[in-house]
Design a protein around this motif. Sequence first.
Motif, PDB file in Angstrom:
ATOM      1  N   GLY A   1       0.817  -1.212   0.000  1.00  0.00           N
ATOM      2  CA  GLY A   1       0.000   0.000   0.000  1.00  0.00           C
ATOM      3  C   GLY A   1       0.845   1.254   0.000  1.00  0.00           C
ATOM      4  O   GLY A   1       1.944   1.289  -0.552  1.00  0.00           O
ATOM      5  N   GLY A   2       0.323   2.304   0.639  1.00  0.00           N
ATOM      6  CA  GLY A   2       1.037   3.569   0.668  1.00  0.00           C
ATOM      7  C   GLY A   2       1.192   4.141  -0.724  1.00  0.00           C
ATOM      8  O   GLY A   2       0.255   4.132  -1.529  1.00  0.00           O
ATOM      9  N   SER A   3       2.383   4.586  -1.064  1.00  0.00           N
ATOM     10  CA  SER A   3       2.633   5.185  -2.378  1.00  0.00           C
ATOM     11  C   SER A   3       2.545   4.180  -3.517  1.00  0.00           C
ATOM     12  O   SER A   3       2.459   4.572  -4.683  1.00  0.00           O
ATOM     13  N   SER A   4       2.558   2.878  -3.202  1.00  0.00           N
ATOM     14  CA  SER A   4       2.437   1.854  -4.243  1.00  0.00           C
ATOM     15  C   SER A   4       0.994   1.672  -4.711  1.00  0.00           C
ATOM     16  O   SER A   4       0.767   1.147  -5.813  1.00  0.00           O
ATOM     17  N   THR A   5       0.032   2.047  -3.895  1.00  0.00           N
ATOM     18  CA  THR A   5      -1.373   1.818  -4.215  1.00  0.00           C
ATOM     19  C   THR A   5      -1.739   2.440  -5.558  1.00  0.00           C
ATOM     20  O   THR A   5      -1.555   3.633  -5.774  1.00  0.00           O
ATOM     21  N   SER A   6      -2.257   1.599  -6.461  1.00  0.00           N
ATOM     22  CA  SER A   6      -2.598   2.075  -7.803  1.00  0.00           C
ATOM     23  C   SER A   6      -3.552   1.100  -8.479  1.00  0.00           C
ATOM     24  O   SER A   6      -3.488  -0.113  -8.257  1.00  0.00           O
ATOM     25  N   MET A   7      -4.420   1.644  -9.347  1.00  0.00           N
ATOM     26  CA  MET A   7      -5.373   0.836 -10.085  1.00  0.00           C
ATOM     27  C   MET A   7      -5.550   1.399 -11.492  1.00  0.00           C
ATOM     28  O   MET A   7      -5.697   2.603 -11.675  1.00  0.00           O
ATOM     29  N   TYR A   8      -5.514   0.491 -12.452  1.00  0.00           N
ATOM     30  CA  TYR A   8      -5.710   0.832 -13.861  1.00  0.00           C
ATOM     31  C   TYR A   8      -6.913   0.059 -14.373  1.00  0.00           C
ATOM     32  O   TYR A   8      -7.070  -1.131 -14.078  1.00  0.00           O
ATOM     33  N   LEU A   9      -7.771   0.715 -15.172  1.00  0.00           N
ATOM     34  CA  LEU A   9      -8.976   0.078 -15.699  1.00  0.00           C
ATOM     35  C   LEU A   9      -9.193   0.476 -17.146  1.00  0.00           C
ATOM     36  O   LEU A   9      -8.876   1.607 -17.554  1.00  0.00           O
ATOM     37  N   VAL A  10      -9.757  -0.433 -17.922  1.00  0.00           N
ATOM     38  CA  VAL A  10     -10.277  -0.100 -19.242  1.00  0.00           C
ATOM     39  C   VAL A  10     -11.791   0.048 -19.106  1.00  0.00           C
ATOM     40  O   VAL A  10     -12.487  -0.893 -18.724  1.00  0.00           O
ATOM     41  N   LEU A  11     -12.283   1.253 -19.401  1.00  0.00           N
ATOM     42  CA  LEU A  11     -13.702   1.574 -19.255  1.00  0.00           C
ATOM     43  C   LEU A  11     -14.220   2.181 -20.553  1.00  0.00           C
ATOM     44  O   LEU A  11     -13.486   2.899 -21.250  1.00  0.00           O
ATOM     45  N   PRO A  12     -15.480   1.915 -20.878  1.00  0.00           N
ATOM     46  CA  PRO A  12     -16.054   2.538 -22.081  1.00  0.00           C
ATOM     47  C   PRO A  12     -16.359   4.013 -21.848  1.00  0.00           C
ATOM     48  O   PRO A  12     -16.844   4.393 -20.785  1.00  0.00           O
ATOM     49  N   ASP A  13     -16.051   4.841 -22.843  1.00  0.00           N
ATOM     50  CA  ASP A  13     -16.401   6.254 -22.753  1.00  0.00           C
ATOM     51  C   ASP A  13     -17.857   6.429 -23.204  1.00  0.00           C
ATOM     52  O   ASP A  13     -18.522   5.441 -23.564  1.00  0.00           O
ATOM     53  N   PRO A  14     -18.406   7.645 -23.175  1.00  0.00           N
ATOM     54  CA  PRO A  14     -19.820   7.839 -23.553  1.00  0.00           C
ATOM     55  C   PRO A  14     -20.172   7.327 -24.945  1.00  0.00           C
ATOM     56  O   PRO A  14     -21.318   6.948 -25.206  1.00  0.00           O
ATOM     57  N   SER A  15     -19.183   7.283 -25.834  1.00  0.00           N
ATOM     58  CA  SER A  15     -19.451   6.790 -27.184  1.00  0.00           C
ATOM     59  C   SER A  15     -19.373   5.270 -27.273  1.00  0.00           C
ATOM     60  O   SER A  15     -19.670   4.687 -28.315  1.00  0.00           O
ATOM     61  N   GLY A  16     -18.968   4.618 -26.161  1.00  0.00           N
ATOM     62  CA  GLY A  16     -18.849   3.166 -26.145  1.00  0.00           C
ATOM     63  C   GLY A  16     -17.461   2.655 -26.461  1.00  0.00           C
ATOM     64  O   GLY A  16     -17.228   1.445 -26.454  1.00  0.00           O
ATOM     65  N   LYS A  17     -16.509   3.565 -26.727  1.00  0.00           N
ATOM     66  CA  LYS A  17     -15.145   3.159 -27.032  1.00  0.00           C
ATOM     67  C   LYS A  17     -14.370   2.902 -25.754  1.00  0.00           C
ATOM     68  O   LYS A  17     -14.401   3.702 -24.825  1.00  0.00           O
ATOM     69  N   ASN A  18     -13.667   1.773 -25.690  1.00  0.00           N
ATOM     70  CA  ASN A  18     -12.905   1.424 -24.494  1.00  0.00           C
ATOM     71  C   ASN A  18     -11.589   2.184 -24.427  1.00  0.00           C
ATOM     72  O   ASN A  18     -10.841   2.236 -25.401  1.00  0.00           O
TER      73      ASN A  18
END
Length: 361
Positions: A305-322
Motif C-alpha cells: 500500500g502507501g505510495s504503491s497503491t494504484s489501479m488501472y482500468l479499461v472503461l467505455p467512454d460515452p461513445s462506447g469506445k474502451n
Amino acid sequence: MFSTLILNCFIAHAICFAFCSPSPSMMENASRNASAFFERLRILISTNQNHSKTSFVKNQNGVKIAISNWRDLPGPRQIAGRQGAVYFDFKLLNGSRVHLLVLDLNSVDFILKPGLSPTTKTTTHQAELNSAAAAINGGFFSLADGTSVSYVIVDGKELASPRKNPGLVDNDRISSVRNKIYNRSEMRVLISDSGQTKVQIANHDEPVSPGFRLLHSLQAGPRLLPRMTLEEEAFIRKEAGGTVDVIRSSHELARTAFGVTPDNHVMLLCVEGGDESVNAGGASLSQVRQLMASLGCSEALNLDGGSSTSMYLVLPDPSGKNKGHTVCRNEPERRVKSVLLLFAAGQPWVKVKKSGSFSGR
C-alpha cells in the motif's frame, strides 16, 4: 477478558510504585514499557474485534449510505464494456476515495493472474504492456534495488521468492521472524484436473486443496479476513529498538486489498491516501478489514500500500469506445515490482509492445 487484563496491569503497577520506591530511571522505563504494552493491546483489540456486517460510506454526491454487500453500492460500470467485472467509485466517511473492482469468477470473459516485471514499472505501464483490462499493484518489494520481497508464481513457475532476497536473507535483525516472513499469506488461483478454477487465500507453506494444483499466486499480507494476522506474519514484531509496525497498520494511509466472497466473486480494492508522513486520508488496516467484510468477503488479504497503491482500468467512454484510465495512483505514480492483472479473454484493448514485456501473460 481485555478489561480484566487491563485492570490487572494497573494493579501490578500500583503495587510496584506503592512499595518499591522506584527511582526516576525505573519510573521512566516503567512508563515506556507501559506505553508499548497498551499500544500493542490497542492494536490487538482494534484489529481482531468482531466486525459488523454493515458499513457506512458516501456516494459521489456525498450522501451517506449503508452497505452490507457490494451490490448495495450505486453506479456500477462494466470493465471493458463486458459482463463479469464491474467497477465502483465511492468514498469513506473521512472523505477518502475508494475504487472497487468486482470480478465474477463464473464469467468466461476475464482471466486473473499476477505479473512480475524484470525492473520496476508503474502499474499503468505493466497493464498496458500486457494489454490488460485492469490491474492493481501487488506484493512487497525493496525500494533500494527493486527486488521482490514476496513470492510470485505464474503458470506454475516461481518467478520471485523472498528466500532469494539479500535484504531478508542477510538481515540479522529479522533472524527470529524470517520464517514468518517467508510464510506470509498469498492469493492463489487453483485449477483442478477437470478445469475447475478456485481462488483462495492461504499461507505460503499451506498445502494446496486436494484435487487442485497451484496455477498462480501472489504473496503480500497480512491476512485481513477471517482474522487479522499482523504478528503471525511479522508485520508487528520486536526488534532491538523495540516493537515495530512495518506497515503502520493503525495509520490512515493509502491501501490495496484483495478479497474473496462465498458466492465466487473476487474483489480488488484501492483506498486513496495522502502523504505517508502524515494522516492525510486513507484507511487503517482495521478499517479496510471492516470494509471488505461489509462488501461480502469471507477472505481478504492486504497487498502493498502507501505510495504503491494504484489501479488501472479499461472503461467505455460515452461513445462506447474502451479507453484505459489510471483511476488511483500516487503523484507521480510509483514503479512497482509485481501487479495483479485482469485480462479480457480473447480481446486485447491495448496493442502489446514488443520491448519490455514481462512474465504475466
